[in-house]
Design a protein around this motif. Structure first.
Motif, PDB file in Angstrom:
ATOM      1  N   LYS A 240     -46.098  29.562   4.835  1.00  0.00           N
ATOM      2  CA  LYS A 240     -46.834  30.810   5.121  1.00  0.00           C
ATOM      3  C   LYS A 240     -47.185  30.914   6.599  1.00  0.00           C
ATOM      4  O   LYS A 240     -46.997  31.970   7.227  1.00  0.00           O
ATOM      5  CB  LYS A 240     -48.113  30.873   4.277  1.00  0.00           C
ATOM      6  CG  LYS A 240     -48.912  32.173   4.494  1.00  0.00           C
ATOM      7  CD  LYS A 240     -50.186  32.188   3.659  1.00  0.00           C
ATOM      8  CE  LYS A 240     -50.898  33.534   3.782  1.00  0.00           C
ATOM      9  NZ  LYS A 240     -51.170  33.940   5.170  1.00  0.00           N
ATOM     10  N   PHE A 241     -47.685  29.821   7.175  1.00  0.00           N
ATOM     11  CA  PHE A 241     -48.074  29.828   8.587  1.00  0.00           C
ATOM     12  C   PHE A 241     -46.889  30.174   9.486  1.00  0.00           C
ATOM     13  O   PHE A 241     -47.011  31.010  10.392  1.00  0.00           O
ATOM     14  CB  PHE A 241     -48.656  28.469   8.976  1.00  0.00           C
ATOM     15  CG  PHE A 241     -48.885  28.295  10.455  1.00  0.00           C
ATOM     16  CD1 PHE A 241     -49.964  28.904  11.082  1.00  0.00           C
ATOM     17  CD2 PHE A 241     -48.011  27.537  11.230  1.00  0.00           C
ATOM     18  CE1 PHE A 241     -50.178  28.755  12.456  1.00  0.00           C
ATOM     19  CE2 PHE A 241     -48.216  27.379  12.597  1.00  0.00           C
ATOM     20  CZ  PHE A 241     -49.303  27.991  13.208  1.00  0.00           C
ATOM     21  N   VAL A 242     -45.753  29.538   9.249  1.00  0.00           N
ATOM     22  CA  VAL A 242     -44.573  29.772  10.089  1.00  0.00           C
ATOM     23  C   VAL A 242     -44.118  31.223   9.988  1.00  0.00           C
ATOM     24  O   VAL A 242     -43.795  31.860  11.009  1.00  0.00           O
ATOM     25  CB  VAL A 242     -43.431  28.800   9.717  1.00  0.00           C
ATOM     26  CG1 VAL A 242     -42.139  29.173  10.443  1.00  0.00           C
ATOM     27  CG2 VAL A 242     -43.828  27.362  10.062  1.00  0.00           C
ATOM     28  N   ALA A 243     -44.114  31.773   8.775  1.00  0.00           N
ATOM     29  CA  ALA A 243     -43.709  33.176   8.589  1.00  0.00           C
ATOM     30  C   ALA A 243     -44.667  34.118   9.313  1.00  0.00           C
ATOM     31  O   ALA A 243     -44.232  35.048  10.010  1.00  0.00           O
ATOM     32  CB  ALA A 243     -43.648  33.511   7.105  1.00  0.00           C
ATOM     33  N   ASP A 244     -45.971  33.872   9.164  1.00  0.00           N
ATOM     34  CA  ASP A 244     -46.973  34.720   9.814  1.00  0.00           C
ATOM     35  C   ASP A 244     -46.916  34.587  11.331  1.00  0.00           C
ATOM     36  O   ASP A 244     -47.052  35.581  12.063  1.00  0.00           O
ATOM     37  CB  ASP A 244     -48.380  34.360   9.323  1.00  0.00           C
ATOM     38  CG  ASP A 244     -48.615  34.716   7.860  1.00  0.00           C
ATOM     39  OD1 ASP A 244     -47.789  35.477   7.287  1.00  0.00           O
ATOM     40  OD2 ASP A 244     -49.611  34.238   7.286  1.00  0.00           O
ATOM     41  N   TYR A 245     -46.721  33.369  11.813  1.00  0.00           N
ATOM     42  CA  TYR A 245     -46.679  33.126  13.257  1.00  0.00           C
ATOM     43  C   TYR A 245     -45.461  33.791  13.885  1.00  0.00           C
ATOM     44  O   TYR A 245     -45.557  34.409  14.952  1.00  0.00           O
ATOM     45  CB  TYR A 245     -46.652  31.621  13.521  1.00  0.00           C
ATOM     46  CG  TYR A 245     -47.073  31.223  14.920  1.00  0.00           C
ATOM     47  CD1 TYR A 245     -48.415  30.995  15.209  1.00  0.00           C
ATOM     48  CD2 TYR A 245     -46.144  31.060  15.946  1.00  0.00           C
ATOM     49  CE1 TYR A 245     -48.818  30.622  16.495  1.00  0.00           C
ATOM     50  CE2 TYR A 245     -46.530  30.680  17.221  1.00  0.00           C
ATOM     51  CZ  TYR A 245     -47.871  30.468  17.488  1.00  0.00           C
ATOM     52  OH  TYR A 245     -48.267  30.107  18.752  1.00  0.00           O
ATOM     53  N   ARG A 246     -44.329  33.672  13.212  1.00  0.00           N
ATOM     54  CA  ARG A 246     -43.124  34.339  13.708  1.00  0.00           C
ATOM     55  C   ARG A 246     -43.307  35.848  13.765  1.00  0.00           C
ATOM     56  O   ARG A 246     -42.894  36.504  14.735  1.00  0.00           O
ATOM     57  CB  ARG A 246     -41.940  33.988  12.814  1.00  0.00           C
ATOM     58  CG  ARG A 246     -41.335  32.618  13.039  1.00  0.00           C
ATOM     59  CD  ARG A 246     -40.309  32.284  11.978  1.00  0.00           C
ATOM     60  NE  ARG A 246     -39.506  31.108  12.309  1.00  0.00           N
ATOM     61  CZ  ARG A 246     -38.710  30.486  11.446  1.00  0.00           C
ATOM     62  NH1 ARG A 246     -38.615  30.913  10.195  1.00  0.00           N
ATOM     63  NH2 ARG A 246     -38.017  29.433  11.825  1.00  0.00           N
ATOM     64  N   ALA A 247     -43.936  36.415  12.744  1.00  0.00           N
ATOM     65  CA  ALA A 247     -44.143  37.861  12.699  1.00  0.00           C
ATOM     66  C   ALA A 247     -45.056  38.324  13.835  1.00  0.00           C
ATOM     67  O   ALA A 247     -44.836  39.382  14.432  1.00  0.00           O
ATOM     68  CB  ALA A 247     -44.733  38.259  11.349  1.00  0.00           C
TER      69      ALA A 247
ATOM     70  N   THR B 214     -45.843  36.549  16.787  1.00  0.00           N
ATOM     71  CA  THR B 214     -45.523  36.106  18.150  1.00  0.00           C
ATOM     72  C   THR B 214     -44.037  36.174  18.500  1.00  0.00           C
ATOM     73  O   THR B 214     -43.671  35.966  19.643  1.00  0.00           O
ATOM     74  CB  THR B 214     -45.986  34.648  18.356  1.00  0.00           C
ATOM     75  OG1 THR B 214     -45.200  33.788  17.516  1.00  0.00           O
ATOM     76  CG2 THR B 214     -47.460  34.472  18.019  1.00  0.00           C
ATOM     77  N   LYS B 215     -43.196  36.441  17.505  1.00  0.00           N
ATOM     78  CA  LYS B 215     -41.737  36.495  17.703  1.00  0.00           C
ATOM     79  C   LYS B 215     -41.164  35.139  18.129  1.00  0.00           C
ATOM     80  O   LYS B 215     -40.160  35.063  18.841  1.00  0.00           O
ATOM     81  CB  LYS B 215     -41.330  37.569  18.733  1.00  0.00           C
ATOM     82  CG  LYS B 215     -41.972  38.927  18.509  1.00  0.00           C
ATOM     83  CD  LYS B 215     -41.696  39.481  17.129  1.00  0.00           C
ATOM     84  CE  LYS B 215     -42.389  40.820  16.923  1.00  0.00           C
ATOM     85  NZ  LYS B 215     -42.432  41.212  15.503  1.00  0.00           N
ATOM     86  N   LYS B 216     -41.818  34.046  17.731  1.00  0.00           N
ATOM     87  CA  LYS B 216     -41.308  32.713  18.042  1.00  0.00           C
ATOM     88  C   LYS B 216     -41.643  31.761  16.896  1.00  0.00           C
ATOM     89  O   LYS B 216     -42.584  32.002  16.130  1.00  0.00           O
ATOM     90  CB  LYS B 216     -41.895  32.190  19.353  1.00  0.00           C
ATOM     91  CG  LYS B 216     -43.394  31.925  19.320  1.00  0.00           C
ATOM     92  CD  LYS B 216     -43.948  31.406  20.644  1.00  0.00           C
ATOM     93  CE  LYS B 216     -43.830  29.905  20.755  1.00  0.00           C
ATOM     94  NZ  LYS B 216     -44.671  29.325  21.836  1.00  0.00           N
ATOM     95  N   THR B 217     -40.877  30.694  16.806  1.00  0.00           N
ATOM     96  CA  THR B 217     -41.158  29.644  15.834  1.00  0.00           C
ATOM     97  C   THR B 217     -42.157  28.668  16.443  1.00  0.00           C
ATOM     98  O   THR B 217     -41.966  28.221  17.571  1.00  0.00           O
ATOM     99  CB  THR B 217     -39.864  28.898  15.454  1.00  0.00           C
ATOM    100  OG1 THR B 217     -38.981  29.815  14.807  1.00  0.00           O
ATOM    101  CG2 THR B 217     -40.145  27.733  14.518  1.00  0.00           C
TER     102      THR B 217
END
Length: 410
Positions: A293-300, A302-305
């Protein structure tokens, strides 16, 4: 945080209002933001790593404010550039404390700067988190009651990866190491672990901003090691890796070491994306729902992994929130006592298992992910495969071995 000048001004307004009978409004503490200062080398060879820590901290700032802030007050993150210079880092730390009235200090990526900053924060009794400065003494021989650290010690990183390197490649190593606090501490830890395993080594200490590695690489090739350990960081590690592959040395020896971070791996050509290393946090943990969930939200957002550095910044901010909620205060001594042996909740720890700040030395005890770096597989950020998650306590060893003798203020 209200400073003395604000209180005096409020008192004067109150006095004048009572004399003339006019209505007045005194600004409440709840209207004042909780100020957190961050000092990091946003220019220089460590800039990419520093920026990721800032990105993670900013993401957490927005997340915390959306959920009501800290102790009912909004959070304001104030960021200063240390420019990878000790004097500048100290100056910016004093400015944040004395002029901006921050309650907490975060920083620095450069271990030497982090240590110098800790002398200031300790003098001022300000709560201080070191997100990504690794040198052992910060939570070892130079530990302080007000200082906590999120990234591993150099000994933890060396202890985690050494058995894998010895098992896979052999015991004859060559070190390329930066000549400052982090490099000395890291190489000492590796030498201790390698010697214990019956190994031999050679190596060079080079400036933190070195650009030409040809002489050292020629020396390494002549030594014929099983493994070359590139302990440089940021842009210098990138330059060293590029020259290593230009010399065709990947055919002669294995690569490995403590840290080969996502930011650095992605900046290199495929043939240099190799070796066995530590990742201090890794985004691809499909069996941990909080991470997914964190990775998906962070990518959305900040546009980065997110990298380990993003995680360091993220955990720093949430650790302040958690400590303040437990202490019901932003006073340095109370925050420090609240943080000792505090366990991070799963949505902050973002990994399996228990992750806590060890009371004896204030070092976070997360897992250390040992594995192989490789060219991208399923996507541009899929450049590392975890082989083993080494528990932080196992890699760290007992507090008694760190040299930390913690003394709290009366």
């Amino acid at each position: 945080m209200l400073n003395r000048r604000t209180l005096i001004k409020s008192s004067l307004v109150l006095g004048a209002s009572q004399v003339i009978g006019a209505p007045f409004v005194v600004k409440s503490l709840a209207d004042e933001p909780v100020k957190i200062g961050m000092v990091n080398p946003l220019t220089g060879v460590l800039a990419a790593l520093a920026q990721s820590e800032v990105d993670g901290a900013k993401y957490a700032e927005a997340e915390i404010n959306k959920k009501g802030g800290i102790l009912g007050r909004q959070v304001q993150l104030l960021i200063e550039d240390s420019a990878n210079d000790v004097g500048t880092g100290v100056q910016k730390t004093r400015k944040l404390i004395d002029r901006d009235n921050v309650a907490v200090i975060l920083g620095d990526v450069n271990s030497g700067i982090a240590y110098a900053m800790s002398q200031v924060t300790n003098e001022k009794k300000i709560f201080h988190i070191v997100p990504g400065g690794h040198t052992d003494p910060i939570t070892g021989t130079n530990c302080k009651w007000n200082v906590f650290r999120i990234c591993n010690t150099t000994s933890m990183d060396a202890n985690a990866v050494t058995p894998e390197l010895v098992k896979k490649f052999g015991k004859k190593w060559f070190f390329i190491t930066p000549d400052y606090a982090y490099g000395h501490s890291l190489q000492d830890a590796f030498v201790k672990a390698l010697t214990k395993a019956g190994g031999t080594y050679e190596g060079d200490m080079l400036p933190i901003n070195a650009t030409d590695f040809s002489a050292t690489l020629i020396k390494a090739k002549a030594f014929k090691p099983n493994v070359l350990l590139n302990n440089m960081g940021g842009l210098t590690q990138i330059n060293c890796m590029k020259q290593f592959t230009q010399f065709g040395m990947q055919k002669d020896m294995a690569l490995g070491g403590a840290l080969f971070e996502l930011e650095t791996v992605k900046a290199l050509q495929p043939e240099a994306q190799a070796g066995w290393w530590d990742m201090e946090w890794w985004w691809n943990q499909p069996n941990v729902p909080e991470v997914v969930k964190f990775v998906a939200d962070y990518r959305a957002a900040t546009k980065k992994t997110p990298s380990a550095r993003d995680w360091f910044g993220y955990v720093s901010m949430h650790s302040v929130r958690l400590a303040a909620e437990k202490a019901k205060s932003l006073e340095g001594p109370k925050l420090a006592m609240a943080m000792e042996d505090m366990e991070l909740p799963p949505d902050v720890a973002l990994q399996a298992g228990k992750v806590r700040y060890r009371a004896g030395d204030h070092e976070l005890m997360p897992s250390i992910f040992v594995g192989e770096v490789h060219p991208p597989k399923a996507g541009p950020d899929d450049v590392f495969t975890i082989a083993e998650a080494v528990p932080g306590d196992t890699a760290a060893g007992p507090v008694a071995d760190t040299g930390c003798k913690m003394t709290h203020p009366a």
